[in-house]
Motif scaffolding. Structure first.
Motif, short mmCIF file in Angstrom:
data_model
loop_
_atom_site.label_atom_id
_atom_site.label_comp_id
_atom_site.label_asym_id
_atom_site.label_seq_id
_atom_site.Cartn_x
_atom_site.Cartn_y
_atom_site.Cartn_z
N LYS A 1 13.86 -41.67 -32.92
CA LYS A 1 14.06 -41.97 -31.50
C LYS A 1 12.71 -41.80 -30.80
O LYS A 1 12.07 -40.77 -30.92
N ARG A 2 12.31 -42.85 -30.06
CA ARG A 2 11.02 -42.86 -29.36
C ARG A 2 11.23 -43.10 -27.87
O ARG A 2 12.08 -43.90 -27.49
N GLU A 3 10.41 -42.44 -27.07
CA GLU A 3 10.39 -42.71 -25.63
C GLU A 3 8.94 -42.74 -25.18
O GLU A 3 8.14 -41.88 -25.57
N TYR A 4 8.62 -43.74 -24.36
CA TYR A 4 7.27 -43.87 -23.82
C TYR A 4 7.35 -43.77 -22.30
O TYR A 4 8.32 -44.22 -21.70
N ALA A 5 6.32 -43.21 -21.70
CA ALA A 5 6.27 -43.12 -20.24
C ALA A 5 4.82 -43.35 -19.80
O ALA A 5 3.88 -43.06 -20.54
N TYR B 1 4.23 -40.25 -25.21
CA TYR B 1 5.14 -40.69 -26.26
C TYR B 1 5.85 -39.45 -26.77
O TYR B 1 5.21 -38.46 -27.13
N THR B 2 7.17 -39.47 -26.75
CA THR B 2 7.94 -38.37 -27.34
C THR B 2 8.80 -38.95 -28.46
O THR B 2 9.22 -40.10 -28.40
N TRP B 3 9.02 -38.15 -29.48
CA TRP B 3 9.83 -38.60 -30.60
C TRP B 3 10.73 -37.48 -31.07
O TRP B 3 10.45 -36.30 -30.86
#
Length: 148
Positions: free
Chosen positions: A44-48, A58-60
Motif C-alpha cells: 500500500k502506497r500513499e504520496y503527498a 511517500y508512505t508505505w
C-alpha cells in the motif's frame, strides 16, 4: 561522524543529471527502479505533496519483508536528499543522499545512507544488510535512465 553508521554505493550511469534528478526526487518514480519493489505485490502506497518538490512524501505499508515507513524529500539541488523513517519491522531514522557528479557524458551516482548508531548496529552489519539492495537499486536506475 562519531555515532553514525554509513552505507554507500556508487555507479556510473550513462545519463545526465537532469535525466536522473526526477527519477530520484519524484517519489512515485521509485516504482520503476527501487530494489524493494518486488517484496510485496500488495504494498500500500500513499504520496503527498508536489512530486519532486522538497517536502513531498511517500508512505508505505506491506508484508513482513516490506515493512512500513515514510520518506520525505529534503533537498533537490545537485543531488537529492531524503529523510527515511522505518516504523516496521523495526524503528529507524535515516538520512539518504544521492550525489550526482557529472563524468564526461555520464553521471557518477552515489547512494549514501547515514543512520545513528544503535545497539543492534554493533551486531548487525548495515552494509551487509542494505549494501546489496543499494547495488541492485543502482543497477535498476541505470537500466531505466539509460533506456530513455
Amino acid at each position: 561522524m562519531a555515532g553514525t553508521v554509513v552505507v554507500e554505493r556508487t555507479a556510473r550511469i550513462q545519463a545526465s543529471r537532469e535525466r536522473l534528478l526526477p527519477l530520484l526526487s519524484r517519489l512515485p518514480e521509485w516504482t520503476k527502479w527501487s530494489p524493494w519493489e518486488d517484496m510485496d505485490p500488495d504494498l500500500k502506497r500513499e504520496y503527498a505533496g508536489e512530486p519532486g518538490a522538497i517536502g513531498s512524501t511517500y508512505t508505505w505499508s506491506g508484508n513482513r519483508k516490506a515493512g512500513a515507513g515514510a520518506m520525505r524529500v529534503t533537498a533537490v539541488d545537485d543531488g537529492v536528499g531524503i529523510h527515511l523513517d522505518f516504523t516496521r519491522p523495526f524503528r529507524s531514522s535515516n538520512e539518504l543522499r544521492f550525489v550526482l557528479e557529472p563524468e564526461g557524458d555520464a553521471t557518477r551516482v552515489t547512494w549514501r545512507m547515514e543512520t545513528p548508531q544503535k545497539l543492534y548496529t554493533r551486531f548487525v552489519s548495515l552494509d551487509k544488510l542494505v549494501g546489496g539492495d543499494f547495488e541492485k537499486g543502482l543497477r535498476n536506475l541505470k537500466q531505466v535512465a539509460e533506456a530513455a
